[in-house]
Design a protein around this motif. Sequence first.
Motif, mmCIF file in Angstrom:
data_model
loop_
_atom_site.group_PDB
_atom_site.id
_atom_site.type_symbol
_atom_site.label_atom_id
_atom_site.label_comp_id
_atom_site.label_asym_id
_atom_site.label_seq_id
_atom_site.Cartn_x
_atom_site.Cartn_y
_atom_site.Cartn_z
ATOM 1 N N TYR A 45 3.424 5.237 22.770
ATOM 2 C CA TYR A 45 3.063 3.850 23.043
ATOM 3 C C TYR A 45 2.480 3.704 24.450
ATOM 4 O O TYR A 45 1.450 3.071 24.618
ATOM 5 N N HIS A 50 -2.395 2.166 23.358
ATOM 6 C CA HIS A 50 -1.086 1.964 22.738
ATOM 7 C C HIS A 50 -0.986 2.585 21.341
ATOM 8 O O HIS A 50 -0.843 3.790 21.221
ATOM 9 N N LEU A 51 -1.055 1.773 20.272
ATOM 10 C CA LEU A 51 -0.876 2.276 18.908
ATOM 11 C C LEU A 51 -2.129 2.113 18.054
ATOM 12 O O LEU A 51 -2.060 2.055 16.827
ATOM 13 N N SER A 52 -3.281 2.078 18.708
ATOM 14 C CA SER A 52 -4.535 2.051 17.955
ATOM 15 C C SER A 52 -4.734 3.404 17.273
ATOM 16 O O SER A 52 -4.112 4.410 17.649
ATOM 17 N N LYS A 53 -5.579 3.433 16.282
ATOM 18 C CA LYS A 53 -5.852 4.681 15.557
ATOM 19 C C LYS A 53 -6.285 5.786 16.509
ATOM 20 O O LYS A 53 -5.763 6.907 16.454
ATOM 21 N N VAL A 56 -3.276 6.903 18.759
ATOM 22 C CA VAL A 56 -2.254 7.651 18.011
ATOM 23 C C VAL A 56 -2.746 9.068 17.730
ATOM 24 O O VAL A 56 -2.018 10.045 17.930
ATOM 25 N N ILE A 77 7.354 5.163 17.223
ATOM 26 C CA ILE A 77 6.590 4.248 18.063
ATOM 27 C C ILE A 77 7.573 3.607 19.040
ATOM 28 O O ILE A 77 8.614 3.119 18.656
ATOM 29 N N ASP A 81 3.131 -3.017 19.240
ATOM 30 C CA ASP A 81 1.836 -3.187 19.894
ATOM 31 C C ASP A 81 1.240 -4.532 19.495
ATOM 32 O O ASP A 81 0.819 -4.712 18.352
ATOM 33 N N THR A 84 -2.879 -4.301 18.645
ATOM 34 C CA THR A 84 -3.441 -3.548 17.525
ATOM 35 C C THR A 84 -2.906 -4.121 16.218
ATOM 36 O O THR A 84 -1.711 -4.406 16.115
ATOM 37 N N GLU A 88 -3.681 -1.098 11.076
ATOM 38 C CA GLU A 88 -4.321 0.023 11.764
ATOM 39 C C GLU A 88 -3.281 1.037 12.229
ATOM 40 O O GLU A 88 -3.439 2.248 12.042
ATOM 41 N N THR A 89 -2.207 0.541 12.821
ATOM 42 C CA THR A 89 -1.144 1.427 13.286
ATOM 43 C C THR A 89 -0.489 2.170 12.127
ATOM 44 O O THR A 89 -0.324 3.396 12.170
#
Length: 138
Positions: A45, A50-53, A56, A77, A81, A84, A88-89
């Motif tokens: 994170y 952060h937790l965008s594709k 990650v 995680i 997020d 996002t 997506e996450t």
Amino acid sequence: MCLTSDLTFFDTANCYAHGTSEEFWGNAIKNNIARDKVVLASKVYFNDGHLSKNAVNREIDGTLKRLGTDYLDLYIIHRFDYTTLIEETMQALDSLVKSGKVRALGASAMYGYQFYNMQMCAKDNRFTPFVSSARLSQ
């Protein structure tokens, strides 16, 4: 460092000591314990995106390299997020499981309704759901 077979679960994060925590555990395990005798967990994170594709996917590769392994047993995680989309996450995390880089997913430090919404997104889209949670708030 001397590790014994009594230690089997190692939990770290990509942000602990700027990644050196993962390097430390990776070296300790590599030199002392067979990979199939331990459970490795790490978190994601606190990084750009952060937790965008894209984040990650970038962060799992760095984590696996620092830990010196092909896969994580549990990828967590670290936070919810707000920037996002949940879909997506969850799709990004699901792709890690399907690719074999991650065996199971976990979540930490979020409100219960956020965890629920993420689990429902996984269910509705046939994505991999979380199998663990920690520090959920009301």
